[in-house]
Design a protein around this motif. Structure first.
Motif, mmCIF file in Angstrom:
data_model
loop_
_atom_site.group_PDB
_atom_site.id
_atom_site.type_symbol
_atom_site.label_atom_id
_atom_site.label_comp_id
_atom_site.label_asym_id
_atom_site.label_seq_id
_atom_site.Cartn_x
_atom_site.Cartn_y
_atom_site.Cartn_z
ATOM 1 N N LYS A 270 25.974 15.697 -14.152
ATOM 2 C CA LYS A 270 27.390 16.011 -14.075
ATOM 3 C C LYS A 270 27.788 17.179 -14.957
ATOM 4 C CE LYS A 270 28.416 11.130 -13.170
ATOM 5 N NZ LYS A 270 29.149 9.930 -13.638
ATOM 6 N N VAL A 271 26.849 17.737 -15.710
ATOM 7 C CA VAL A 271 27.161 18.877 -16.572
ATOM 8 C C VAL A 271 27.402 20.096 -15.696
ATOM 9 C CG1 VAL A 271 26.306 20.374 -18.409
ATOM 10 C CG2 VAL A 271 25.816 17.923 -18.462
ATOM 11 N N PRO A 272 28.536 20.795 -15.854
ATOM 12 C CA PRO A 272 28.840 21.911 -14.948
ATOM 13 C C PRO A 272 27.956 23.122 -15.123
ATOM 14 C CG PRO A 272 30.488 21.759 -16.698
ATOM 15 C CD PRO A 272 29.605 20.561 -16.838
ATOM 16 N N SER A 273 27.615 23.478 -16.367
ATOM 17 C CA SER A 273 26.859 24.720 -16.598
ATOM 18 C C SER A 273 25.910 24.517 -17.766
ATOM 19 C CB SER A 273 27.813 25.891 -16.875
ATOM 20 O OG SER A 273 28.590 25.642 -18.038
ATOM 21 N N SER A 274 25.073 25.523 -17.965
ATOM 22 C CA SER A 274 24.100 25.484 -19.050
ATOM 23 C C SER A 274 24.736 25.993 -20.340
ATOM 24 C CB SER A 274 22.869 26.314 -18.704
ATOM 25 O OG SER A 274 23.239 27.663 -18.486
ATOM 26 N N SER A 275 23.976 25.894 -21.417
ATOM 27 C CA SER A 275 24.460 26.299 -22.735
ATOM 28 C C SER A 275 23.769 27.581 -23.168
ATOM 29 C CB SER A 275 24.201 25.177 -23.748
ATOM 30 O OG SER A 275 24.458 25.607 -25.063
ATOM 31 N N ASP A 276 24.507 28.405 -23.909
ATOM 32 C CA ASP A 276 23.916 29.642 -24.425
ATOM 33 C C ASP A 276 22.822 29.340 -25.439
ATOM 34 O OD1 ASP A 276 25.704 30.954 -22.841
ATOM 35 O OD2 ASP A 276 27.127 31.388 -24.455
ATOM 36 N N MET A 277 23.020 28.309 -26.233
ATOM 37 C CA MET A 277 22.010 27.957 -27.229
ATOM 38 C C MET A 277 20.713 27.520 -26.561
ATOM 39 S SD MET A 277 22.093 24.948 -30.114
ATOM 40 C CE MET A 277 21.785 23.704 -28.859
ATOM 41 N N LEU A 278 20.805 26.794 -25.464
ATOM 42 C CA LEU A 278 19.597 26.354 -24.765
ATOM 43 C C LEU A 278 18.864 27.528 -24.136
ATOM 44 C CD1 LEU A 278 20.842 23.070 -23.053
ATOM 45 C CD2 LEU A 278 19.646 23.350 -25.220
ATOM 46 N N LEU A 279 19.598 28.490 -23.631
ATOM 47 C CA LEU A 279 18.945 29.668 -23.049
ATOM 48 C C LEU A 279 18.230 30.482 -24.112
ATOM 49 C CD1 LEU A 279 21.677 30.819 -20.506
ATOM 50 C CD2 LEU A 279 19.574 29.571 -20.038
ATOM 51 N N LYS A 280 18.751 30.468 -25.333
ATOM 52 C CA LYS A 280 18.095 31.200 -26.412
ATOM 53 C C LYS A 280 16.840 30.488 -26.894
ATOM 54 C CE LYS A 280 22.416 33.199 -28.160
ATOM 55 N NZ LYS A 280 23.338 33.258 -29.321
ATOM 56 N N LEU A 281 16.899 29.156 -26.948
ATOM 57 C CA LEU A 281 15.765 28.387 -27.457
ATOM 58 C C LEU A 281 14.754 28.028 -26.388
ATOM 59 C CD1 LEU A 281 17.633 25.880 -29.810
ATOM 60 C CD2 LEU A 281 16.403 27.933 -30.481
ATOM 61 N N ALA A 282 15.085 28.212 -25.129
ATOM 62 C CA ALA A 282 14.214 27.752 -24.046
ATOM 63 C C ALA A 282 12.873 28.470 -24.088
ATOM 64 C CB ALA A 282 14.892 27.976 -22.698
ATOM 65 N N ARG A 283 11.824 27.736 -23.779
ATOM 66 C CA ARG A 283 10.479 28.306 -23.695
ATOM 67 C C ARG A 283 10.227 28.739 -22.257
ATOM 68 N NH1 ARG A 283 6.023 28.139 -26.850
ATOM 69 N NH2 ARG A 283 6.984 26.629 -28.259
ATOM 70 N N THR A 284 9.960 30.024 -22.069
ATOM 71 C CA THR A 284 9.797 30.576 -20.720
ATOM 72 C C THR A 284 8.347 30.603 -20.260
ATOM 73 O OG1 THR A 284 9.678 32.820 -21.657
ATOM 74 C CG2 THR A 284 11.854 32.002 -20.996
ATOM 75 N N THR A 285 7.403 30.464 -21.157
ATOM 76 C CA THR A 285 5.991 30.486 -20.792
ATOM 77 C C THR A 285 5.327 29.204 -21.288
ATOM 78 O OG1 THR A 285 5.442 31.680 -22.830
ATOM 79 C CG2 THR A 285 5.831 32.994 -20.839
ATOM 80 N N PRO A 286 4.283 28.739 -20.610
ATOM 81 C CA PRO A 286 3.605 27.505 -21.059
ATOM 82 C C PRO A 286 2.970 27.691 -22.438
ATOM 83 C CG PRO A 286 3.009 28.051 -18.795
ATOM 84 C CD PRO A 286 3.749 29.235 -19.332
ATOM 85 N N TYR A 287 2.927 26.606 -23.186
ATOM 86 C CA TYR A 287 2.358 26.599 -24.540
ATOM 87 C C TYR A 287 1.113 25.720 -24.507
ATOM 88 C CZ TYR A 287 2.150 26.234 -29.644
ATOM 89 O OH TYR A 287 1.755 26.282 -30.956
ATOM 90 N N TYR A 288 -0.007 26.328 -24.060
ATOM 91 C CA TYR A 288 -1.233 25.564 -23.865
ATOM 92 C C TYR A 288 -1.883 25.132 -25.177
ATOM 93 C CZ TYR A 288 -0.826 27.298 -19.104
ATOM 94 O OH TYR A 288 -0.370 27.584 -17.845
ATOM 95 N N LYS A 289 -1.466 25.693 -26.280
ATOM 96 C CA LYS A 289 -2.023 25.285 -27.556
ATOM 97 C C LYS A 289 -1.698 23.824 -27.877
ATOM 98 C CE LYS A 289 -2.124 26.847 -32.383
ATOM 99 N NZ LYS A 289 -1.554 27.799 -33.383
ATOM 100 N N ARG A 290 -0.677 23.298 -27.234
ATOM 101 C CA ARG A 290 -0.310 21.907 -27.450
ATOM 102 C C ARG A 290 -1.346 20.930 -26.871
ATOM 103 N NH1 ARG A 290 5.186 21.551 -25.286
ATOM 104 N NH2 ARG A 290 4.317 20.673 -23.398
ATOM 105 N N ASN A 291 -2.219 21.412 -26.004
ATOM 106 C CA ASN A 291 -3.224 20.555 -25.378
ATOM 107 C C ASN A 291 -4.538 20.514 -26.144
ATOM 108 O OD1 ASN A 291 -1.342 20.191 -23.300
ATOM 109 N ND2 ASN A 291 -2.177 21.891 -22.109
ATOM 110 N N ARG A 292 -4.599 21.108 -27.309
ATOM 111 C CA ARG A 292 -5.854 21.130 -28.061
ATOM 112 C C ARG A 292 -6.262 19.724 -28.489
ATOM 113 N NH1 ARG A 292 -5.141 24.994 -32.964
ATOM 114 N NH2 ARG A 292 -3.302 23.645 -33.166
ATOM 115 N N PRO A 293 -7.562 19.514 -28.738
ATOM 116 C CA PRO A 293 -8.010 18.192 -29.204
ATOM 117 C C PRO A 293 -7.433 17.876 -30.581
ATOM 118 C CG PRO A 293 -9.859 19.519 -28.409
ATOM 119 C CD PRO A 293 -8.682 20.432 -28.502
ATOM 120 N N HIS A 294 -7.508 16.610 -30.923
ATOM 121 C CA HIS A 294 -7.052 16.169 -32.239
ATOM 122 C C HIS A 294 -8.094 16.548 -33.298
ATOM 123 C CE1 HIS A 294 -3.646 14.067 -30.563
ATOM 124 N NE2 HIS A 294 -4.436 13.401 -29.725
ATOM 125 N N ILE A 295 -7.705 16.459 -34.541
ATOM 126 C CA ILE A 295 -8.598 16.809 -35.655
ATOM 127 C C ILE A 295 -9.610 15.686 -35.850
ATOM 128 C CG2 ILE A 295 -8.687 17.256 -38.132
ATOM 129 C CD1 ILE A 295 -5.996 18.577 -37.925
#
Length: 418
Positions: free
Chosen positions: A139-164
């Motif tokens: 039901k939210v009418p539009s997006s937020s400027d803060m979210l557009l600034k913080l949004a990640r536009t490319t995948p972050y594959y480093k998050r898939n690395r194995p654990h220590i």
């Protein structure tokens, strides 16, 4: 929840069966040819505690195996990934997204209320077309400027690395390079990011990653309009090779009339000149740190006037190209003062006496081709004649004693007599 398939017919109907998981691009991995294992009713959802179909896969080489953690109903209610529980549209935690959109979605946490709420949301999901989120988020009418600034536009594959590897930390790992875990020093246990909970992330409370992003949003730079009202040009950087002039115009024409659009392909930037200052200010406000075209985040700044093109003035004022005011670093010396300008100051750089004549150097140009070089003063023909009378030859001629006339005649008579 029932403990077996035949214990309760009603609970069995609520168990979830799916053919494909709901995942973000980061969790899915960069390999388009991926194999998954599917286990029907393999585990219970960590939010609603209902059995659901579990998918397990490896997102890439030297990555750890990942699996779905929540059911698809809980994923659709919050529009999040089934594995990392980050928003599918912005790639941000739920707490950051709800703060940016100014919504407060209170999901029940008790068993009875949670089950009733889940049934109602399933009914709403079944009646929707699946293109928009359900609940308060839809039901939210539009997006937020803060979210557009913080949004990640490319995948972050480093998050898939194995654990220590815990054995390596203790110095007991004997696998070496074949160890599937990372041989790295662990983070500080007092680091807030080291203590993350999946339920806190889903409900949007006490999420350390969200707190870090919200603090970053509060300190993000702003784009202030220049004082020169004649500047109506915006600089757009980071275009790449795929963004065209028409795509830039399609975005900026909504803010006002565009006078010219100039793309500098070598610098991968463009200059958008508006007809009015009001249109330029509106475009700068709506596009700064949130302009994304063809998946590329573009850098938008104000253009500079012709008189302030150099960087000297900005560096002298302590202002960067992004418009941020830099505070002076304590302990460093300040700038040197300019030299005094005194028109009556002496210009005697060689410490010459007051009565000495200034030295004059006569430098003559070389003659044109084909014309002999005139001799310097004092070395002309009269001087050579006087040297002949004195028994001396002009410079440049080598004299050999055997070439004297007396010796040559004596030599000839000696050989003729013999």
């Amino acid at each position: 929840m029932a403990t077996s398939l035949g214990a309760n017919i009603y609970n069995r109907q609520n168990w979830e069966d799916a053919d494909f998981p709901i995942l973000c691009q980061t969790c899915l991995g960069e390999n388009p040819y991926i194999r998954m294992t599917k286990e029907k009713y393999g585990k219970e959802c960590k939010i609603c505690a209902r059995p659901f179909t579990v998918f397990r896969w490896c997102p890439g080489t030297r990555m750890r195996f990942k699996k779905t953690e929540v059911c698809q109903t809980c994923s659709k209610m919050k529009n999040v990934c089934q594995t990392c529980l980050l928003d599918l549209e912005y790639g941000l935690p739920i707490q950051v997204r709800d703060t940016g959109l100014s919504i407060k979605d209170d999901v029940p946490k008790s068993d009875v209320n949670k089950e009733y709420y889940t049934q109602n949301m399933e009914r709403e999901i079944g009646n929707s077309d699946g293109t928009r989120p359900v609940g308060l988020l839809g039901k939210v009418p539009s997006s937020s400027d803060m979210l557009l600034k913080l949004a990640r536009t490319t995948p972050y594959y480093k998050r898939n690395r194995p654990h220590i590897c815990s054995f390596w930390v203790k110095g007991e790992c004997k696998r070496g390079e074949e160890c599937p875990y990372r041989h790295e020093k662990p983070t500080d246990p007092d680091d807030p990011l080291a203590d993350q909970n999946i339920k806190d992330r889903y409900y949007g409370i006490n999420d350390p990653v969200a707190d870090k992003l919200l603090k970053r949003a509060s300190t993000m730079p702003r784009l202030d309009a220049p004082e020169d009202k004649s500047i109506t040009t915006l600089y757009v950087g980071g275009l790449g090779d795929s963004i065209t002039d028409s795509e830039l115009r399609n975005h900026f024409y909504q803010f006002g009339e565009i006078r010219t659009t100039t793309i500098v392909q070598r610098q991968q930037c463009a200059f958008i000149q508006f007809a009015t200052r009001q249109a330029a200010e509106l475009a700068a406000e709506k596009s700064f740190n949130k302009l994304i075209i063809n998946g590329r985040r573009l850098n938008v700044k104000w253009g500079r006037s012709q008189g302030a093109r150099g960087k000297e003035g900005r560096e002298r004022e302590g202002v960067t190209e992004m418009g941020m005011k830099l505070e002076p670093v304590p302990g460093l010396p300040g700038a040197l003062p300019p030299p005094p300008v005194d028109e009556d100051a002496p210009t005697n750089y060689f410490n010459l006496g007051p009565n000495s004549d200034p030295p004059v150097m006569n430098i003559s140009l070389p003659p044109p081709p084909g014309v002999a070089m005139p001799p310097p003063p004092g070395f002309g023909p009269p001087m050579f004649h006087s040297m002949d009378h004195m028994g001396m030859r002009p410079p440049g001629h080598v004299h050999y004693p055997s070439q004297d006339p007396q010796r040559m005649g004596a030599h000839a008579s000696r050989h003729g007599g013999s």
